[in-house]
Design an enzyme around this catalytic site. Sequence first.
Site, PDB file in Angstrom:
ATOM      1  CD  GLN A 133      -0.396  27.844  -4.155  1.00  0.00           C
ATOM      2  OE1 GLN A 133       0.752  27.445  -3.995  1.00  0.00           O
ATOM      3  NE2 GLN A 133      -1.244  27.240  -4.961  1.00  0.00           N
ATOM      4  N   GLY A 134      -1.866  31.528  -0.635  1.00  0.00           N
ATOM      5  CA  GLY A 134      -2.509  31.227   0.636  1.00  0.00           C
ATOM      6  C   GLY A 134      -3.677  30.276   0.465  1.00  0.00           C
ATOM      7  CB  SER A 136      -2.165  24.590   2.699  1.00  0.00           C
ATOM      8  OG  SER A 136      -1.838  24.079   1.439  1.00  0.00           O
ATOM      9  CB  SER A 168       6.236  28.877  -0.594  1.00  0.00           C
ATOM     10  OG  SER A 168       5.889  27.534  -0.477  1.00  0.00           O
ATOM     11  CD  GLU A 250       1.295  24.624  -7.084  1.00  0.00           C
ATOM     12  OE1 GLU A 250       0.095  24.844  -6.821  1.00  0.00           O
ATOM     13  OE2 GLU A 250       2.162  24.433  -6.223  1.00  0.00           O
ATOM     14  CB  SER A 376       0.196  14.272  -1.699  1.00  0.00           C
ATOM     15  OG  SER A 376      -0.956  13.460  -1.840  1.00  0.00           O
ATOM     16  CD  GLU A 378       0.723   9.138  -1.110  1.00  0.00           C
ATOM     17  OE1 GLU A 378       0.829  10.382  -1.049  1.00  0.00           O
ATOM     18  OE2 GLU A 378       1.690   8.374  -0.928  1.00  0.00           O
TER      19      GLU A 378
HETATM   20  C1  LIG Z   1       7.605  22.720   0.627  1.00  0.00           C
HETATM   21  C2  LIG Z   1       6.159  22.974   0.625  1.00  0.00           C
HETATM   22  C3  LIG Z   1       5.680  24.144   0.095  1.00  0.00           C
HETATM   23  C4  LIG Z   1       4.331  24.432   0.119  1.00  0.00           C
HETATM   24  N1  LIG Z   1       3.917  25.650  -0.338  1.00  0.00           N
HETATM   25  C5  LIG Z   1       2.604  25.969  -0.228  1.00  0.00           C
HETATM   26  C6  LIG Z   1       2.157  27.256  -0.573  1.00  0.00           C
HETATM   27  O1  LIG Z   1       2.924  28.128  -0.970  1.00  0.00           O
HETATM   28  N2  LIG Z   1       0.862  27.560  -0.428  1.00  0.00           N
HETATM   29  C7  LIG Z   1      -0.040  26.650   0.020  1.00  0.00           C
HETATM   30  O2  LIG Z   1      -1.211  26.964   0.108  1.00  0.00           O
HETATM   31  N3  LIG Z   1       0.351  25.401   0.372  1.00  0.00           N
HETATM   32  C8  LIG Z   1       1.646  25.049   0.274  1.00  0.00           C
HETATM   33  N4  LIG Z   1       2.073  23.797   0.639  1.00  0.00           N
HETATM   34  C9  LIG Z   1       1.088  22.888   1.243  1.00  0.00           C
HETATM   35  C10 LIG Z   1       0.751  21.670   0.413  1.00  0.00           C
HETATM   36  O3  LIG Z   1      -0.099  22.026  -0.625  1.00  0.00           O
HETATM   37  C11 LIG Z   1       0.129  20.629   1.351  1.00  0.00           C
HETATM   38  O4  LIG Z   1       1.133  20.185   2.216  1.00  0.00           O
HETATM   39  C12 LIG Z   1      -0.468  19.471   0.604  1.00  0.00           C
HETATM   40  O5  LIG Z   1      -1.648  19.851  -0.039  1.00  0.00           O
HETATM   41  C13 LIG Z   1      -0.748  18.281   1.525  1.00  0.00           C
HETATM   42  O6  LIG Z   1      -1.566  18.649   2.604  1.00  0.00           O
HETATM   43  P1  LIG Z   1      -1.177  18.266   4.111  1.00  0.00           P
HETATM   44  O7  LIG Z   1       0.206  18.693   4.339  1.00  0.00           O
HETATM   45  O8  LIG Z   1      -2.233  18.775   4.994  1.00  0.00           O
HETATM   46  O9  LIG Z   1      -1.187  16.665   4.132  1.00  0.00           O
HETATM   47  P2  LIG Z   1      -2.475  15.728   4.253  1.00  0.00           P
HETATM   48  O10 LIG Z   1      -3.472  16.122   3.252  1.00  0.00           O
HETATM   49  O11 LIG Z   1      -2.909  15.647   5.658  1.00  0.00           O
HETATM   50  O12 LIG Z   1      -1.847  14.348   3.797  1.00  0.00           O
HETATM   51  C14 LIG Z   1      -1.229  13.406   4.680  1.00  0.00           C
HETATM   52  C15 LIG Z   1      -0.997  12.119   3.894  1.00  0.00           C
HETATM   53  O13 LIG Z   1      -2.260  11.566   3.533  1.00  0.00           O
HETATM   54  C16 LIG Z   1      -2.309  11.325   2.153  1.00  0.00           C
HETATM   55  N5  LIG Z   1      -3.678  11.511   1.667  1.00  0.00           N
HETATM   56  C17 LIG Z   1      -4.495  12.566   1.863  1.00  0.00           C
HETATM   57  N6  LIG Z   1      -5.666  12.406   1.238  1.00  0.00           N
HETATM   58  C18 LIG Z   1      -5.595  11.208   0.615  1.00  0.00           C
HETATM   59  C19 LIG Z   1      -6.478  10.456  -0.227  1.00  0.00           C
HETATM   60  N7  LIG Z   1      -7.682  10.930  -0.557  1.00  0.00           N
HETATM   61  N8  LIG Z   1      -6.060   9.264  -0.702  1.00  0.00           N
HETATM   62  C20 LIG Z   1      -4.835   8.780  -0.348  1.00  0.00           C
HETATM   63  N9  LIG Z   1      -3.960   9.431   0.427  1.00  0.00           N
HETATM   64  C21 LIG Z   1      -4.333  10.632   0.892  1.00  0.00           C
HETATM   65  C22 LIG Z   1      -1.360  12.339   1.554  1.00  0.00           C
HETATM   66  O14 LIG Z   1      -0.928  11.930   0.255  1.00  0.00           O
HETATM   67  C23 LIG Z   1      -0.251  12.336   2.579  1.00  0.00           C
HETATM   68  O15 LIG Z   1       0.580  11.257   2.321  1.00  0.00           O
HETATM   69  C24 LIG Z   1       3.422  23.497   0.628  1.00  0.00           C
HETATM   70  C25 LIG Z   1       3.895  22.285   1.139  1.00  0.00           C
HETATM   71  C26 LIG Z   1       5.249  22.032   1.150  1.00  0.00           C
HETATM   72  C27 LIG Z   1       5.724  20.728   1.728  1.00  0.00           C
END
Ligand SMILES: Cc1cc2nc3c(=O)[nH]c(=O)nc-3n(C[C@H](O)[C@H](O)[C@H](O)COP(=O)(O)OP(=O)(O)OC[C@H]3O[C@@H](n4cnc5c(N)ncnc54)[C@H](O)[C@@H]3O)c2cc1C
Lengths: 393, 383
Positions: A133-134, A136, A168, A250, A376, A378
């Site tokens: 899944q591409g 993020s 992933s 998902e 997440s 939140e």
């Molecule tokens: C194990 C794992 C597997 C994954 N697999 C995939 C995958 O296969 N394909 C893919 O595309 N992605 C994947 N992801 C990515 C995942 O979807 C992102 O990590 C997720 O969307 C959060 O984005 P970020 O890491 O940039 O955190 P951020 O968005 O930067 O968040 C940082 C913090 O800010 C909080 N936050 C952000 N916006 C708000 C808001 N509006 N209100 C309150 N709080 C907020 C978040 O809850 C978090 O606590 C994976 C992530 C993990 C950890």
Amino acid sequence: MAEMEPIDREEFRQEARAWLKANFPPALTNVPGLLFQGDAHAAAANDDYQLWRQRMTDKGWGVPTWAPRYGGAGLTEAHGKIIGEELAAIGGFNPIRSYGTMMLGPTLLEYGDEAQKLEHLPFIASHERRWCQGFSEPGAGSDLAALQTKCIDMGDHWLVSGQKIWTSGADQADWCFVLVRTDTERKQGGISFLLVDMQSEGIEARPIVLISGSTHFCEVFFNDVKVPKGNLVGEVNQGWTIAKRLLQFERNSLSEVKADITPLAPLAHDYLGTDALGRVDSPDLRARMVRNAMRHEAYMATVRRLAAEGKNGGPSHGVSALKNLWSGIIQERAELLVEIMGAYGLGWAGDPYSAAEKEATRAWLHSKAFSIYGGSYEVQNNITAKRTLGLPG
Amino acid sequence: MAVLNEEQTMLKDMASQWVRDRLPVTALRGLYDHGGGGLSGSDGYDAEAWAEMAQMGWCGIIVPEAHGGADFGYLSLGLVIEELGRTLAASPLISSALVAASALRLAGTQDQQARWLPGIADGSLIGTLALDEGPHHAPERTALAATASGDGWTLSGTKRPVQDGMIANLAIVAARTSGAPGDRDGLTLFLVPTDSAGLERQPLDQIDARRPALYRFESVNIAVNDVLGEIGKAADLIDAIRDRAAIGMATEMLGSATQAFDITLDYLKTRVQFGAIIGSFQALQHRAAELFGELQLTRSAVETALAAIDADDPALPALASLAKAIAGETLHRISSQMVQLHGGIGMTHEHDAGLYLKRARVAEQCHGSTAWHRERWARLNGY
Ligand SMILES: Cc1cc2nc3c(=O)[nH]c(=O)nc-3n(C[C@H](O)[C@H](O)[C@H](O)COP(=O)(O)OP(=O)(O)OC[C@H]3O[C@@H](n4cnc5c(N)ncnc54)[C@H](O)[C@@H]3O)c2cc1C
């Protein structure tokens, strides 16, 4: 599709039970299916798994509700549920289950054209093509629509360049479904949904080491990758709508019943000892364990209730609230398990730690991801507040 | 919501409508004086409304048809109780139509059932359970003494709180016929008319404006055929009755928690501060989202437990404790947050938040507290 009559239900249950008994390799009993789902090498090296995968492919029961021309068995949801229940009853797992069956397949069935369905669904149904899944990107996580991976129309093909992250299984995947930017003027309205062959020239997947030691997550770089015109799903700039649907699939698969959670009580007796009344000899830890176990039971009752009410769809039914309950309960349980094991729950490698202890430690570290991916904690709360509860803003 | 049949849907709709028309929260307010205490001389319920409830057949929902009831099951009775919980409607429905009726169904002889159940079913008679004696639910600590005298028994001791004790005509009294407080053996249940000589009743002025009672037994004579179940072996029966009582209470609490949440959510959508609707603040949105999740768990636990009684499920004891504990925790949180999220107005007696908070704490203690049921669940599950 018409509902099943109870009599047909019972008949089908008998049939499923008999077939599964005859075809599920006993050596795989109680082996976690995730092992093979997440690891192509382990899957390829295991003859029992390959036999099981082939049999389920031929039967079409990995994706029982899909049409036979797509590799399914053309059955109803009710039939599928029975197969799942009977499989669980013998300690089996679905060898076909993958990102393909849980996310891309259902999405293609709704938005793909016939050529795309015929090209991809049968290979998902046989688990011969692994998908990743591409979505993020470094600058687009929770705010996914901020993604910037460029996709330019070159007339006879698309040209893709940019960077994805947290993908992933990208290092083992054969194909990737990618969200790309086809219009820089509009945020959500400028995104398209593209199917990309991971063998294409210009793609590089670099594994990232996570706190649990896992390296199944990658950064994926696209350097002027050529993608055939026919690989765009739906219309140009319709990608956001399609992605939202996929994320619903998902979330649903994430909050499915996890019935295989072993009770903590016997472990706690072993590691902590018992008091004169036979209770776990740590009143505080015991109280927290019990509260977690009770919430877990109520959570399972909730999953059953929503299924009985026919509610497993969108936000009006509280999918986001359910996901947060699930991640919270499972994460807390993982914390409790290592706390029960005490110093023995803190090993990384080596003989002095049992396999179960090391697994608990890794699982605890991995569990931290549950409240980050798939939306997440939140962000799920934001969705519940606005979409389910109708709060403003 | 559980999946209901047509009759159950009708019952639920009817209950919902009637409760809103006839016993809205303002009805409960009428049982309070202006200072926030129970109105002096109040019975803690509305006798006319009770008669209407009886007329609609609600008192006989779990009573067998042979004794004037509908034998319509606990899940159905739960539909009514949940609606009553929504508006904090004060009535002896749980004490009489659920608890006392369950006791008689579980252990009553033909004669005992024929004597008491028809009155319970038509509402002309109110039954209740007189079990607890101290600050905490602890059946095995029962001290109230029953001594053999002639061909009957004599009861001496105290009971408190007895729910709906001032209006009850029949009390099902747990007494000790042998052993010492702390023993599970030696407990016996007695069917005691509350006008028996030697039984003195004192009303308890409780925060929720109900009128439970303190019962003093001074050599109250009981005939031998007023023993319910087996002499000295009532511990399991008491558990079975209390489990049904706890599930009934949890059902009321589900209704109260749901309504308290709905009222609070409405306030979040209308109150303006800093030029914005307060429900647009993320901290409050997340609190609401989390409480909504807890409500989901609570509904599932309660409905599963109600269905388990109807199905005679052997897992009933654990499911009863699960329902009561989860409902207790959820209502505790939601009722506290109801006050908090309303700000100053939530602190006033004029606002309903305080009424939900007060009833919540009473309900939590009733038929085994949250802590008690968690401990029991833990033991049943080997912790
Ligand atoms: C194990 C794992 C597997 C994954 N697999 C995939 C995958 O296969 N394909 C893919 O595309 N992605 C994947 N992801 C990515 C995942 O979807 C992102 O990590 C997720 O969307 C959060 O984005 P970020 O890491 O940039 O955190 P951020 O968005 O930067 O968040 C940082 C913090 O800010 C909080 N936050 C952000 N916006 C708000 C808001 N509006 N209100 C309150 N709080 C907020 C978040 O809850 C978090 O606590 C994976 C992530 C993990 C950890």
